[in-house]
Design an enzyme around this catalytic site. Structure first.
Site, PDB file in Angstrom:
ATOM      1  N   ASP A 110       0.804  -1.229   0.000  1.00 19.23           N
ATOM      2  CA  ASP A 110       0.000   0.000   0.000  1.00 19.23           C
ATOM      3  C   ASP A 110       0.830   1.268   0.000  1.00 19.23           C
ATOM      4  O   ASP A 110       0.293   2.357  -0.256  1.00 19.23           O
ATOM      5  CB  ASP A 110      -0.974  -0.016   1.176  1.00 19.23           C
ATOM      6  CG  ASP A 110      -2.134  -0.979   0.940  1.00 19.23           C
ATOM      7  OD1 ASP A 110      -2.330  -1.388  -0.221  1.00 19.23           O
ATOM      8  OD2 ASP A 110      -2.831  -1.338   1.902  1.00 19.23           O
ATOM      9  N   TYR A 151     -10.043  -1.538   1.623  1.00 11.29           N
ATOM     10  CA  TYR A 151      -9.805  -1.749   3.048  1.00 11.29           C
ATOM     11  C   TYR A 151      -9.601  -0.450   3.812  1.00 11.29           C
ATOM     12  O   TYR A 151      -8.969   0.488   3.324  1.00 11.29           O
ATOM     13  CB  TYR A 151      -8.588  -2.647   3.268  1.00 11.29           C
ATOM     14  CG  TYR A 151      -8.950  -4.105   3.426  1.00 11.29           C
ATOM     15  CD1 TYR A 151      -9.636  -4.541   4.552  1.00 11.29           C
ATOM     16  CD2 TYR A 151      -8.644  -5.031   2.449  1.00 11.29           C
ATOM     17  CE1 TYR A 151      -9.992  -5.867   4.708  1.00 11.29           C
ATOM     18  CE2 TYR A 151      -8.997  -6.365   2.583  1.00 11.29           C
ATOM     19  CZ  TYR A 151      -9.670  -6.770   3.716  1.00 11.29           C
ATOM     20  OH  TYR A 151     -10.036  -8.080   3.870  1.00 11.29           O
ATOM     21  N   PHE A 188      20.356  -5.732   3.835  1.00 10.69           N
ATOM     22  CA  PHE A 188      20.708  -5.092   5.102  1.00 10.69           C
ATOM     23  C   PHE A 188      21.575  -6.020   5.950  1.00 10.69           C
ATOM     24  O   PHE A 188      22.343  -5.566   6.788  1.00 10.69           O
ATOM     25  CB  PHE A 188      19.447  -4.744   5.900  1.00 10.69           C
ATOM     26  CG  PHE A 188      18.707  -3.528   5.424  1.00 10.69           C
ATOM     27  CD1 PHE A 188      18.828  -3.058   4.123  1.00 10.69           C
ATOM     28  CD2 PHE A 188      17.852  -2.838   6.276  1.00 10.69           C
ATOM     29  CE1 PHE A 188      18.136  -1.950   3.685  1.00 10.69           C
ATOM     30  CE2 PHE A 188      17.157  -1.719   5.856  1.00 10.69           C
ATOM     31  CZ  PHE A 188      17.295  -1.279   4.550  1.00 10.69           C
ATOM     32  N   GLU A 242      26.997  -7.135  10.100  1.00 10.89           N
ATOM     33  CA  GLU A 242      27.392  -6.068  11.013  1.00 10.89           C
ATOM     34  C   GLU A 242      26.960  -6.372  12.443  1.00 10.89           C
ATOM     35  O   GLU A 242      25.951  -7.040  12.682  1.00 10.89           O
ATOM     36  CB  GLU A 242      26.797  -4.740  10.568  1.00 10.89           C
ATOM     37  CG  GLU A 242      27.414  -4.192   9.305  1.00 10.89           C
ATOM     38  CD  GLU A 242      26.882  -2.804   8.982  1.00 10.89           C
ATOM     39  OE1 GLU A 242      27.689  -1.894   8.763  1.00 10.89           O
ATOM     40  OE2 GLU A 242      25.644  -2.637   8.947  1.00 10.89           O
ATOM     41  N   ASP A 281      24.120   1.492  17.424  1.00 11.81           N
ATOM     42  CA  ASP A 281      22.840   2.127  17.144  1.00 11.81           C
ATOM     43  C   ASP A 281      22.038   1.130  16.302  1.00 11.81           C
ATOM     44  O   ASP A 281      22.372   0.880  15.136  1.00 11.81           O
ATOM     45  CB  ASP A 281      23.053   3.429  16.375  1.00 11.81           C
ATOM     46  CG  ASP A 281      21.771   4.241  16.228  1.00 11.81           C
ATOM     47  OD1 ASP A 281      20.702   3.760  16.659  1.00 11.81           O
ATOM     48  OD2 ASP A 281      21.846   5.360  15.674  1.00 11.81           O
TER      49      ASP A 281
END
Length: 778
Positions: free
Chosen positions: A398, A486, A679, A683, A689
């Site tokens: 969406d 919806y 991603f 790491e 963070d």
């Protein structure tokens, strides 16, 4: 009617055990007094507060929108743009302008210190059909406001698919220009079989603007696999307010590759669960009497409209207004409307809004300490099941439809409680800024249960000697987006104990299928000619936790069962016992909730502990229906929906990874513009963070109770972020909305209200003012 509900609320709040009805005259007086909502502060606006900083996440201004529009259309820009109203498939034109996400690394020095306020940039999507190799390309325009230093640059750095902000023409958004180019072929096909469609379905399609047309055509996504080709799967319905509930058994499949519409061709037609590659083969089957409409669809849509049904009768006392939640005594939250900044019972946060993502929250703090830097929707997806082209081919993202733009005015007292603070939603639309009035509401609501309570002793007539109860409530920020069929209700609740609850509810019409008697495994029959198609709803979110600061870890506390002996139970020998095994995740990963809920996941501060030496953190508490996609290797969601395929994920935060998905990814399942799976490159997520990505959703097992629309009561999903040793004790000791009741040795009852008495509603009247609290004690 509202007056009755106000007094009912007062009765329930003050003394639930009162059973004697008050004097009728007093009751009538109370009605008239309570009907003036101003007398209890119900219609008073929220107190104002000045935000500590100018909101750096706010949308670009209307003036900036217009200036950016003018800049990119100027001949000097070199973009060779045509006004969208005059553009065709082979022109260059602006599709949308939005606010570009500002990098966290630029904002923290400003929001946390004395750093400069970050510059704002616009995000501009241009469909470049006029190029030799037509594409869609994203640009960043800034700094704003427009000046001699403002530049137009390609926006590539937030996409990792290999082509930056570029999307191949065949994989770009299927807009009105592409639909117009496809229409002649569709009309040609449907006109050539109009006698068949009229005979089988009592309908024909001769073009969207032709008066003879009495069928509605609709398409699904994706329309491509990797951008090298394009196709269109077209379904047909009877037109009307409830069109989604009246589909017919007819599908047309077109190849629409490229910008030359003369090369588009028919891939086939599907009906009666058969595929016909050509019109001639369809006609041959029809002439042979092999095609029929076994379960005719009705054109009467009254059964599917959201209005009272006379034959169902009326429930007793339904002529009375249902109970209402009201903020007696006035609002307890403060608001800076201009900066979209809110303060409530120790909570502070900023609100932002995006056309592709909708409502977003930033710099969420509890009692002055940051909990979350960002909380935002990333995707609202649905994938369908079925043995026919529409259901099998349908996957929706969406964000592709700019979910944020599908907000609308909320109905006070029904969508949100009476007296809610209503805010407008604004977003760029073309060369101007569109305003949807009263499309977001903020309100404090009774939780319906105490935050905490306990009684001790039981030897008195009252059944206790001491009883303490703390009133529960939460501040809600809510919006509803209706995307096609919806309605998604997004609700973010900030509780008094320091927890945050995110919930999403779904209502609206099913995207249903024509009924097939042998396809019950894809959903039940819900009307004469309609079948409810099973589908998954998955809603993905980003939670950039900064517990105290940005150095955090994801802690896993697993409940394990071990065999042990204990010397004080020698007769038991070896027996099973529970233990907690606590570890920190080391590297980025996707993962799921543990079976039986036997693992607790918490984001914890790497450098801060509470007074007991425990790492301060927030626990991720699964609520209702935390799901991910059922299908792992569908050709329609293979690579562009990686974020939808696990309950949870944790990654290291990077400015070039602000989103888990691209709004144009849906049409690129084999070659996404932005690949969430990239991603995860090993790491560390320990003392870094970190960002938690999580999925909510529903396996929508369709049912007859989805008629006329799906109900919010059952189609709901949620999660809670709860303090986990973030504090030294429960966050209720500073709340005054509580009662402490004691019974002495003689049985006399006394109580302490801590200065929070029941409200007194006053109006100018000849009769004496009635104190509601005194009246309730009669």
């Amino acid at each position: 009617m509202l007056a009755e509900s106000l007094v009912a609320a007062l009765l329930a709040t003050a003394f639930p055990s009162v059973s004697a009805r008050p004097d009728p005259d007093l009751y009538r007086r109370a009605m008239s007094l309570a009907s003036d909502t101003r007398s209890c502060g119900l219609s008073d606006p929220a107190p104002t507060v000045k935000a500590p900083k100018i909101n750096p996440w706010s949308s670009i201004s209307p003036d900036d929108v217009t200036a950016v529009w003018d800049l990119v259309h100027a001949p000097a820009s070199g973009l060779n743009l045509t006004a969208p109203a005059n553009a065709t498939l082979t022109d260059n034109y602006v599709y949308f302008i939005d606010t570009l996400h500002t990098n966290k690394s630029e904002i923290l020095p400003y929001i946390d210190g004395n750093g400069p306020q970050p510059s704002k940039y616009a995000r501009v999507v241009i469909f470049e059909g006029g190029k030799e190799e037509p594409i869609s390309q994203e640009y960043m325009v800034g700094p704003l406001p427009v000046s001699s230093s403002t530049a137009i640059e390609k926006l590539d750095y937030i996409f990792n698919g290999g082509k930056g902000g570029e999307v191949p023409f065949n994989g770009r958004y299927y807009d009105g220009k592409r639909s117009a180019a496809t229409e002649p072929l569709l009309v040609s096909v449907m006109s050539s079989i109009s006698d068949i469609t009229v005979a089988l379905f009592d309908g024909g399609y001769f073009g969207s603007g032709d008066k003879r047309t009495n069928l509605t055509a609709g398409s699904t996504t994706p329309v491509s696999y990797d951008g090298t080709q394009a196709f269109r799967t077209i379904m047909f319905r009877y037109p009307g307010l409830a069109s989604y509930m009246t589909p017919i058994d007819l599908y047309v499949l077109l190849d629409i590759t490229g910008t030359d519409a003369t090369k588009y061709f028919l891939r086939g037609i599907v009906t009666n669960e058969r595929f016909f590659p050509t019109v001639a083969e369809l006609r041959a089957a029809y002439d042979a009497g092999e095609l029929k409409n076994e379960f005719p669809q009705t054109r009467d849509q009254e059964w599917a409209l959201l209005k009272p049904v006379a034959e169902m009768g009326v429930r007793d006392l339904e002529d009375r207004l249902a109970p209402q939640s009201v903020e007696l005594g006035g609002k307890r939250y403060k608001l800076d409307r201009e900066q979209q900044y809110v303060e409530y019972m120790g909570w502070t946060f900023y609100i932002s809004f995006s056309r592709t993502l909708g409502l977003m929250f930033y710099d969420i703090k509890f009692k002055g300490e940051r909990v979350l830097y960002e909380l935002s929707l990333q995707e609202a997806a649905a994938q369908y099941a079925g043995y026919q082209p529409k259901a099998a081919n349908t996957v929706y993202h969406d964000t592709y439809y700019s979910i944020g733009t599908y907000s609308a005015t909320l109905v006070e007292g029904f969508d949100c409680p009476f007296g809610s603070t209503l805010l407008n939603i604004t977003f760029p639309e073309g060369d101007h800024t569109e305003v949807h009035p009263d499309a977001l509401c903020i309100f404090e609501q009774d939780s319906g249960f105490p935050l905490a309570r306990h009684r001790t002793g039981g030897s008195t007539d009252y059944g206790f000697t001491r009883l303490g109860s703390v009133k529960g409530s939460a501040l809600h920020t809510r919006t509803v987006h209706t995307v096609g069929n919806y309605d998604y209700l997004f609700d973010y609740a900030f509780h008094l104990d320091g927890s945050i609850e995110i919930s999403v509810r779904a209502s609206g019409y099913l995207q249903s299928s024509p009924y097939y008697k042998d396809q019950g495994k894809y959903g039940p029959r819900i009307s004469e000619g309609t079948q409810g198609s099973y589908h998954d709803h998955v809603l993905s979110f980003k939670a950039d936790f900064d517990i105290v600061d940005a150095k955090n870890s994801l802690q896993s506390t697993e409940l394990i069962v071990v065999n042990q002996t204990q010397p004080w139970f020698p007769e038991l020998g070896i027996f099973e016992q529970m233990e907690l095994n606590t570890t920190l995740m080391s590297t980025e990963k996707q993962f799921n909730w543990a079976p039986n809920g036997q693992t607790m996941y918490s984001v914890v501060s790497s450098n801060s502990t509470n007074k007991w030496g425990e790492k301060r953190g927030y626990r991720l508490v699964p609520g209702r229906s935390n799901i991910h996609l059922s299908i792992g290797d569908s050709p329609f969601t293979r690579k562009q929906s990686g974020l939808l395929k696990s309950h949870l994920a944790v990654t290291q935060q990077h400015d070039n990874e602000p989103y888990a998905n691209s709004w144009q990814n849906i049409n690129l399942p084999e070659a996404p513009q932005h690949d969430f799976l990239k991603f995860f490159d090993g790491e560390s997520v320990d003392n870094e963070d970190i960002v938690v990505w999580f999925n909510l959703g529903m396996h929508h097992f369709t049912r007859s109770e989805d008629v006329p629309v799906t109900l919010f009561t059952e189609a709901v999903t949620s999660i809670v972020f709860a303090p986990q040793n973030f504090n030294d004790r429960a966050q209720e000791g500073d709340l005054r909305n509580r009662r402490w009741v004691e019974v002495d040795a003689e049985g006399a009852l006394s109580y302490e209200d801590y200065g929070v008495a029941l409200p007194t509603c006053k109006v100018e009247a000849e009769e004496p003012v009635l104190n509601i609290g005194e009246w309730l004690s009669i």
